[in-house]
Enzyme design. Structure first.
Site, PDB file in Angstrom:
ATOM      1  CB  ILE A  50      42.414  35.982  42.852  1.00 63.54           C
ATOM      2  CG1 ILE A  50      43.757  35.544  42.242  1.00 63.54           C
ATOM      3  CG2 ILE A  50      41.284  35.096  42.351  1.00 63.54           C
ATOM      4  CD1 ILE A  50      44.171  34.125  42.617  1.00 63.54           C
ATOM      5  N   GLY A  51      43.857  39.168  42.599  1.00 64.73           N
ATOM      6  CA  GLY A  51      44.783  40.081  43.258  1.00 64.73           C
ATOM      7  C   GLY A  51      45.354  41.061  42.268  1.00 64.73           C
ATOM      8  N   GLY A  53      48.129  44.749  41.934  1.00 62.15           N
ATOM      9  CA  GLY A  53      49.018  45.737  42.526  1.00 62.15           C
ATOM     10  C   GLY A  53      49.334  46.808  41.515  1.00 62.15           C
ATOM     11  CB  SER A  54      51.730  49.604  41.581  1.00 62.45           C
ATOM     12  OG  SER A  54      52.884  48.862  41.947  1.00 62.45           O
ATOM     13  CE1 TYR A  55      55.987  44.672  40.309  1.00 62.57           C
ATOM     14  CE2 TYR A  55      55.836  46.831  41.352  1.00 62.57           C
ATOM     15  CZ  TYR A  55      56.302  45.530  41.356  1.00 62.57           C
ATOM     16  OH  TYR A  55      57.066  45.072  42.395  1.00 62.57           O
ATOM     17  CB  THR A  57      46.838  41.624  37.344  1.00 63.76           C
ATOM     18  OG1 THR A  57      46.812  43.051  37.219  1.00 63.76           O
ATOM     19  CG2 THR A  57      45.431  41.133  37.611  1.00 63.76           C
ATOM     20  CB  VAL A  58      47.327  37.228  41.051  1.00 66.14           C
ATOM     21  CG1 VAL A  58      47.274  35.698  41.134  1.00 66.14           C
ATOM     22  CG2 VAL A  58      48.699  37.740  41.488  1.00 66.14           C
ATOM     23  CE  LYS A  73      54.045  38.834  41.201  1.00 69.18           C
ATOM     24  NZ  LYS A  73      55.103  38.602  42.223  1.00 69.18           N
ATOM     25  CG  ASP A 167      56.952  40.704  51.563  1.00 65.72           C
ATOM     26  OD1 ASP A 167      56.686  41.347  52.611  1.00 65.72           O
ATOM     27  OD2 ASP A 167      56.355  40.877  50.491  1.00 65.72           O
TER      28      ASP A 167
END
Length: 343
Positions: A50-51, A53-55, A57-58, A73, A167
């Site tokens: 479901i998500g 990034g560079s390092y 995953t979710v 995550k 953030d």
């Protein structure tokens, strides 16, 4: 890996554990090994992504232990920056373990292996606030008021416990099955930030996303992160009701100028004067910026306010006539641009 209560399976090679089982071949009993992943040994069966990034995953997972779906995550130790692994990740786990609020994503478990770190969290099945804004183009003030109040109460809860998020953005506001806000992703969070003798500690780590960053962060000066969290909430409120971001983050020089000027509003959609006033109070210079108690007591946000919004058809004020330099939230810009230091 330092950090509180992280389960470590360092004896697992290649992140597989082995459980001997017995099978029978042609009447001859033989031992074989059934390989389980580390997550399976903890009762988690991974599902879809479901998500990513560079390092990290979710993924969604089914949990026998919690008897529900969870979000996991998965952080690669080989791909993640060393500073993140040594500083931010342990800090994130320490922070989220101590938080429990209905509008915060709940932390469930952390598991560390030789190659990865797994953070198990509550799963919010209705995506993010950004997804809803993109789908609906903008959010009506009734829904927006409810969601923004949930965000403010969640951040107030964190600040009261000495935790700053650093953030806050639409992507990090998730929706549960009842469409309640759940603040997530404490990757840049920091704890132990309560004031001492009335003096607040300043932060010199410049983190977050450009479009949501306060003027003091963009200037690269030591800042009080509580005030920067509030600024980011103002950007979120603007995005909720207008369906776009108030500042264009594609050019840093222009962005720095924009955040130091009075925020301007587009003519459409028509938003009440009370709502615009609240946004102006939040997206204000540091000395004038509203604090959380002022925001919670604001006439637009107060549940005791009738909020009839009689002035929706009023003529736009002077700021509305200015050129609007905002960014449409239709996927044409990068929303997750991060920065760790501003020169």
């Amino acid at each position: 890996m330092p950090g509180p209560d992280i389960r470590t399976d360092e004896n697992v090679h290649g992140e597989m554990s082995t459980t001997p089982t017995t099978t029978v071949h042609s009447g001859v009993e033989a031992k074989t090994e059934k390989k389980l992943t580390v997550l399976e040994t903890h009762g988690y069966i991974l599902g879809r992504t479901i998500g990513s990034g560079s390092y990290a995953t979710v993924k969604v997972a089914n949990s026998d232990r919690h008897n529900c779906q969870v979000a996991i995550k998965i952080i690669s130790k080989f791909q993640a920056p060393g500073d993140y692994l040594k500083k931010f990740l342990p800090r994130e786990i320490e922070v989220v373990k101590g938080l429990k609020h209905e509008n915060l994503i709940r932390f469930l478990q952390a598991i560390e292996t030789t190659h990865r770190v797994y953070i198990v969290m509550e799963y919010a099945e209705n995506g993010s606030l950004l997804d809803i804004i993109r789908k609906d183009q903008h959010i009506d003030e009734s829904r927006g008021r409810r969601w923004f109040r949930q965000l403010v109460e969640a951040v107030d809860y964190c600040h009261e416990r000495g935790v700053v998020h650093r953030d806050i953005k639409c992507e990090n506001l998730l929706m549960d099955n009842s469409l309640n806000i759940k603040l997530s992703d404490f990757g840049f969070a920091r704890g132990h930030m309560k004031p001492k003798n009335g003096v607040y500690a300043l932060s010199e780590t410049f983190c977050g996303s450009y479009a949501y960053a306060s003027p003091e962060i963009l200037k690269g000066v030591p800042y009080r992160p509580q005030d920067s969290d509030i600024w980011s909430m103002g950007v979120v409120l603007y995005a909720i009701v207008y369906g776009r971001l108030p500042f264009d983050d594609t050019n840093y020089t222009q962005l720095l100028k924009q955040v130091q000027n009075k925020v301007s509003f587009p003519r459409e959609p028509k938003i009440s004067t009370e709502c615009r006033k609240l946004i102006t109070k939040i997206l204000a210079p540091l000395k004038l910026r509203a604090k959380i108690p002022q925001i919670l007591a604001d006439p637009w946000l107060s549940p005791h306010q009738s909020s009839k919004d009689e002035d929706l058809d009023a003529k736009p004020d002077a700021a509305s006539k200015e050129e609007i330099k905002s960014v449409n939230m239709n996927g044409t810009v990068t929303f997750d641009r991060k920065f760790e230091e501003v020169k």
